[in-house]
Write an enzyme that holds these catalytic residues in place. Structure first.
Site, short mmCIF file in Angstrom:
data_model
loop_
_atom_site.label_atom_id
_atom_site.label_comp_id
_atom_site.label_asym_id
_atom_site.label_seq_id
_atom_site.Cartn_x
_atom_site.Cartn_y
_atom_site.Cartn_z
N HIS A 112 0.86 -1.19 0.00
CA HIS A 112 0.00 0.00 0.00
C HIS A 112 0.89 1.24 0.00
CE1 HIS A 112 -3.51 2.43 1.04
NE2 HIS A 112 -2.78 3.04 1.95
N ASP A 125 -15.27 2.60 7.22
CA ASP A 125 -14.24 3.55 6.78
C ASP A 125 -14.82 4.58 5.81
OD1 ASP A 125 -11.44 4.49 6.63
OD2 ASP A 125 -11.64 3.91 4.54
N ARG A 180 -14.63 12.69 8.47
CA ARG A 180 -13.32 13.30 8.76
C ARG A 180 -13.01 14.40 7.76
NH1 ARG A 180 -9.56 8.44 8.41
NH2 ARG A 180 -7.94 10.00 8.65
N SER A 195 -7.81 3.50 9.59
CA SER A 195 -8.43 3.51 8.26
C SER A 195 -7.63 2.62 7.30
CB SER A 195 -8.48 4.97 7.77
OG SER A 195 -8.74 5.04 6.40
N LYS A 241 -8.68 -1.64 6.14
CA LYS A 241 -8.89 -2.00 4.73
C LYS A 241 -7.91 -3.08 4.28
CE LYS A 241 -8.85 2.30 3.63
NZ LYS A 241 -8.91 3.67 3.19
N1 URA Z 1 -5.52 6.79 3.34
C1 URA Z 1 -6.49 6.05 3.93
O1 URA Z 1 -6.85 4.99 3.45
N2 URA Z 1 -7.06 6.53 5.04
C2 URA Z 1 -6.70 7.69 5.63
O2 URA Z 1 -7.24 8.05 6.64
C3 URA Z 1 -5.69 8.45 5.00
C4 URA Z 1 -5.10 7.96 3.86
#
Ligand code: URA
Length: 421
Positions: free
Chosen positions: A82, A161, A168, A183, A187
């Site tokens: 990621h 999320d 947010r 977050s 995922k």
């Molecule tokens: N990327 C994400 O997936 N979540 C965040 O909160 C910030 C960047």
């Protein structure tokens, strides 16, 4: 205990336990806790912070808000990578087929462009015919046949999320390290992989400019991963100038294909090989980074990674035509060169400014759901640290109409800094 009481505790700086955080997230998803109450929790968390235990509990609560993919054991080791996002960051496109050819299985779930940063999914979707909305069954089928796939996040994967991120975004609470940690990790864990390598970027073109804050995020990602028995390895990488040669959706896919052909730029390939090596180390496939890097290079040199990329794209309904100029990808109608106005040393190429300019040219979005134009972008012939003489071409600008082209060329004067020698 009511969710409201949990809010009050957080407001007063009291550490919450796992059941309290679970209750909060569940009540929010049930609609019992309103957006304004959840916003209050997010702001209290932003201001008071969340401990490692609280962040781990929030990650788990978010993870259990939706589906968690599971793959057959025979497909192990399943590992993903990621990136926290940057400009010109096409690493995933190059890395996935290499990692597969090095023996890993990679069911990659990617995001779309966000603000001035690009998104792997938008880049991929410039490939004619490609389908990225893969349901879990299709993902499993492609991963078992091809070793990896590029898929879009679905609403069933960590729905908490999606809702929390939107809140947010609207309440100024995105830049909280614990909230970012939960977050990202929720995922990644929902993908059903055993390990994840995370490229945490810092600098002008990154979501987090400050290196020290990026390092704190990296540390928290690893520590929370450890507490949840999810292997996480982070690396920090600079993002002040665009990565590689090109910025723009179709142009970045073309660069990824050229890189798989063995013509990748040094910065892009060094980062890609390092990340593949970290994935191999994390999965226990190699004992040293050096060995991982050499396996990664072999996958390029043998053309196996190139063939794998073309084959995965085909399995997802798309076509990369290696015989055609531009590989059959969309190409802009208007192209011009941006030339050095004076001789000297290129001191800076403002990655954030370039990302913003691309967005204005239609290559990114201002609102969720905006259509992306795959064609516009930039191809850099020269990068930071190189000497240029007057009228040397620094970059090629691609645009879908003439006024966007001339506007972009004149904006580049402010974004590319040349120091007279
Ligand atoms: N990327 C994400 O997936 N979540 C965040 O909160 C910030 C960047």
């Amino acid at each position: 205990m009511r969710a409201y009481d949990v809010l009050i505790k957080k407001r007063d700086g009291v550490e919450l336990d796992k059941s309290e955080i679970g209750l909060l997230v569940e009540s929010y998803l049930d609609g019992e806790l309103t957006d304004y109450q959840m916003s209050a929790f997010l702001m209290a968390s932003f201001l008071n912070g969340l401990s490692l235990d609280e962040t781990a509990a929030l990650t788990e609560a978010m993870l259990s808000s939706g589906d968690v993919l599971s793959f057959e054991e025979s497909l192990a080791p399943l590992v993903d990578k990621h990136s926290t996002g940057g400009v010109g960051d096409k690493v995933s496109l190059v890395l996935l087929p290499i990692a597969v050819e090095c023996g890993l299985r990679v069911p990659m779930i990617s995001g779309r462009s966000l603000g001035f940063t690009g998104g792997t999914l938008d880049k991929l979707e410039s490939i004619p015919g490609i389908e990225t909305s893969l349901d879990p069954e299709k993902m499993k089928e492609i991963v078992s046949e091809q070793g990896g796939c590029f898929a879009a996040q679905t609403e069933r994967l960590v729905p908490a999320d999606g809702k929390l991120y939107a809140l947010r975004d609207a309440t100024g609470t995105v830049e909280s390290i614990p909230l970012i940690t939960s977050s990202i990790l929720s995922k990644k864990m929902a993908e059903g992989v055993e390990a994840n390598v995370i490229d945490v970027k810092f600098g002008r073109g990154a979501f987090m400019e400050d290196e020290a804050r990026a390092a704190s995020l990296a540390e928290m990602l690893e520590e929370v991963g450890r507490r949840l028995s999810f292997k996480v390895k982070t690396i920090l990488s600079p993002m002040d100038q665009p990565l590689g040669k090109s910025v723009g959706n179709a142009l970045e896919v073309a660069e990824a294909v050229e890189s798989l052909m063995g013509e990748g730029s040094d910065d892009l390939m060094a980062l890609t090989h390092r990340l593949v090596a970290e994935m191999l180390l994390l999965a226990g496939r190699v004992e040293t980074l050096e060995r991982g890097v050499s396996l990664s290079k072999e996958a390029i040199d043998s053309q196996r990674a190139l063939e794998r990329f073309v084959s995965i794209v085909e399995a997802q309904g798309g076509r990369i035509d290696l015989e055609k100029e531009g590989f059959g990808l969309p190409r802009a109608d208007f192209i011009a060169s941006f030339k050095a106005g004076k001789s000297g040393l290129i001191k800076g190429i403002d990655a954030r400014g370039i990302g913003e300019l691309l967005r204005e040219m239609g290559g990114g979005r201002f609102r969720a759901g905006d259509q992306i134009d795959p064609a516009p972008g930039f191809v850099f012939e020269r990068k930071v640290g190189e000497r240029v003489a007057v009228n040397d071409v620094i970059c090629e600008v691609h645009a879908s109409d003439e006024s966007a082209l001339s506007g972009a060329v004149s904006r580049l004067r402010d974004l590319i800094e040349i120091e007279a020698l």
